[in-house]
Write a protein that holds these residues in place. Structure first.
Motif: not given
Lengths: 361, 126
Positions: B37-40, B42, B58, B60-62, B65, B87-88
Motif C-alpha cells: 500500500d502506497v501512502v505517500f 514525493q 520517492e 513510500e508504502s506501509t 521507501v 497516493p494509492e
C-alpha cells in the motif's frame, strides 16, 4: 537456515498471502486486500492474526509463582490465577528490557510465559520450563467485532474478560483463551493445538473476521502507541525510559534488574519515549533525527503511516522535559518533516490539536 | 502481472509512455505489488532539469521507501499532483491515474535505450 512455518501456513498460501521471514519464521506480511484495509478492518470490525511465531514457555509446579516473581519485573500479587499480565525480563546490571512478555497464569501453579519469537530461548533460560511453541498455534482475534466473530465459533473463548485467561473446548481439544492483544482494540488470543488450528482459523473467517498480516499488526500497534522489542525496548532501554514504569513491581523486595531501575528512578531518566504526529501523510521512519530549537535531541524508533489519522506518525526518544504539543523537526533522508509531540494512542487523537497538513509536503 | 506491450520499461521497475516526444513515467504493476500500500509519493519539482538515473522522487508504502529514478535525462514538465491526496493510485491504476511525472527528454534517442515489454517480462520472471 530453513524458516519455521506456522501450523496455518497452508491457509495463508491459499489466501494468497505475501510471506516474509520474521525472526526465523515464514509468516504472512499481508493478504491481497493489503495492509491498510486489514488495519481498518481491525479498527472497525474484526481481524484475525496468526501469531504462532510468538513463543510459549510453559512453567508449572510448586514454587513457579515465586520463581517468576523473582525473575520478571511486574508484580504477580496484582493478579491471580486465571489472569494475564504484561511484564519484562530485565538485564540485571543496567535494568534494560531483555524481553517484553505476556504471562498467562492458567492454573494455580501453571504459567504460560510468552516472549517475542527471537527471545524464546533466552527467556526459557531465565524462567526454566518447557518450550511448547511447536505444540500449538496462537490466533489473535482483534477489533470491536472480535468477540462477536469468535462467539460464533467458540462462545466460551469469546466471553473471556480483558486480561483474563480461561480454558475452552474446541473440536474436542482443550484450548486456552486470553483477553489480550497488540492492536489497541478489544480482542482475544487463542492458543490451540496444532491439529485444531485450521478449524478455528477457517471458522473465524466464515464468521466475518478478516485475515490480517504482520504489516497490519505493526501499523496497529504503532497507532496504539505500543512498544516493539528491538525498537522501543531492548539493550540500553529501560522500562522508565519507555514510559512503562507501571510494568515494574516497585514494592517487590527482589527481581532481576531491581537495583538498576531503582537507581534510575531516583536519579531521573535521561530520555523518554514520546509520540509524534506528522503534519502530513509522509511516514516518519526509524532512525530519523529529531530536532527541537535547532538542536538534535533524539531519534525516531518506529514510524509509519496512520491509516486512521491519514498522517505520518512515530515514536521517538526525546529529553524527559519536552512538553506535549512541542513542535519537532524530523530529519530523514534529506527531508525535513514537521511533527508535534502528542499523547498516544494516535487513533484516538483529536487532530484539531495537530499542525495543519497544508503547511508542508 | 500486467505489463502493457505498448510501454517501455527500466530495470528499476518504471514504465515510460512516449507521448509525442515526451515521456510519461510511472511505476510498474510489479513495483506497486512489491511495495504494498502506497501512502505517500514525493514528486519531482516541475521545471527541474534531471540526468538519466537521477533520483527524482520517492514512493513510500506501509512497508518501505523506494526511490524514483529519471528513466531519461531532460526537464520535468508535468507532475501528478493528484497523488498528494490519492497516493494509492499507483496501486489501483499503475499505468493510468498512478503516473508520476512527464519528462521532456534532452536527447530523444535515450528513449530507444529503454526495455521493450518482452525484455521487462523476462526481468520480472527471473
Amino acid at each position: 537456515m530453513n524458516s519455521r512455518r506456522s501450523p496455518l501456513h497452508d491457509a495463508h498460501v491459499s489466501l494468497g498471502a505475501r510471506l516474509v521471514d520474521f525472526s526465523g519464521w515464514e509468516m504472512p506480511l499481508s493478504y491481497p486486500s493489503g495492509t491498510i484495509a486489514e488495519h481498518l478492518a481491525c479498527r472497525t470490525g474484526a481481524a484475525v492474526f496468526d501469531v504462532s511465531h510468538l513463543g510459549t514457555v510453559r512453567v508449572v509446579g510448586p514454587g513457579t509463582r515465586e520463581l517468576l516473581q523473582r525473575t520478571l519485573s511486574n508484580d504477580l500479587d496484582r493478579i491471580g490465577p486465571g489472569r494475564a499480565q504484561y511484564t519484562h525480563l530485565l538485564d540485571e546490571a543496567e535494568g534494560s528490557v531483555v524481553d517484553d512478555i505476556i504471562v498467562w497464569w492458567t492454573g494455580e501453579d501453571a504459567f504460560d510465559v510468552m516472549p517475542n519469537a527471537s527471545n524464546t530461548s533466552g527467556v526459557r533460560a531465565a524462567v526454566g520450563g518447557v518450550d511448547v511453541t511447536e505444540q500449538r498455534a496462537v490466533i489473535a482475534v482483534q477489533g470491536p467485532g472480535a468477540r462477536v466473530a469468535l462467539g460464533a465459533v467458540a462462545p466460551d473463548a469469546a466471553a473471556v474478560p480483558r486480561f483474563a485467561t480461561r480454558e475452552f473446548d474446541f473440536c474436542g481439544a482443550r484450548c486456552t483463551a486470553a483477553g489480550t492483544g497488540y492492536t489497541g482494540e478489544d480482542g482475544v488470543e487463542c492458543a490451540v493445538p496444532v491439529e485444531t488450528a485450521r478449524a478455528l482459523w477457517d471458522g473465524l473467517l466464515a464468521a466475518g473476521a478478516r485475515p490480517a498480516g504482520l504489516g497490519a499488526r505493526d501499523t496497529l500497534r504503532l497507532e496504539a502507541g505500543l512498544p516493539l522489542h528491538g525498537h522501543e525496548l531492548g539493550p540500553g532501554i529501560t522500562p522508565l525510559q519507555a514510559g512503562l514504569g507501571w510494568v515494574v513491581g516497585w514494592e517487590k523486595p527482589e527481581f532481576r534488574g531491581r537495583d538498576a531501575v531503582l537507581a534510575e528512578r531516583a536519579a531521573g531518566v535521561r530520555r523518554r519515549l514520546r509520540a509524534l504526529v506528522g503534519a502530513g501523510r509522509r511516514p516518519l521512519r526509524a532512525g530519523a533525527v529529531c530536532v527541537i530549537g535547532g538542536e538534535p535531541v533524539g531519534e525516531v524508533t518506529s514510524g509509519n503511516f496512520s491509516p486512521v489519522l491519514a498522517r505520518g506518525i512515530g515514536l521517538a526518544f526525546l529529553p524527559p522535559d519536552v512538553a506535549d504539543r512541542t513542535l519537532v523537526t524530523v530529519e530523514q533522508g534529506g527531508s525535513r518533516l514537521e511533527a508535534m509531540v502528542v499523547a498516544p494512542p494516535f487513533h484516538r487523537l483529536d487532530l484539531g490539536a495537530a499542525p495543519d497538513a497544508g503547511e508542508r509536503d | 502481472m500486467d505489463i502493457p506491450e505498448e510501454l517501455s520499461y527500466t530495470d528499476d521497475h518504471e514504465w515510460v509512455r512516449a507521448e509525442g516526444g515526451r515521456a510519461r513515467v510511472g511505476i510498474t504493476d510489479f513495483a506497486q505489488s512489491a511495495l504494498g500500500d502506497v501512502v505517500f509519493v514525493q514528486l519531482p519539482e516541475s521545471g527541474a532539469t534531471v540526468a538519466k538515473g537521477d533520483t527524482i522522487g520517492e514512493v513510500e508504502s506501509t512497508k518501505s521507501v523506494s526511490e524514483i529514478y529519471a528513466p531519461v535525462g531532460g526537464t520535468v514538465v508535468e507532475v501528478n499532483g493528484a497523488l498528494a491526496d490519492a497516493p494509492e493510485q499507483p496501486n489501483t491504476d499503475p499505468y493510468g491515474a498512478g503516473w508520476i511525472c512527464v519528462l521532456e527528454p534532452a536527447d530523444p534517442a535515450e528513449l530507444t535505450t529503454l526495455l521493450p515489454a518482452s525484455r521487462y517480462r523476462t526481468l520480472v520472471d527471473s
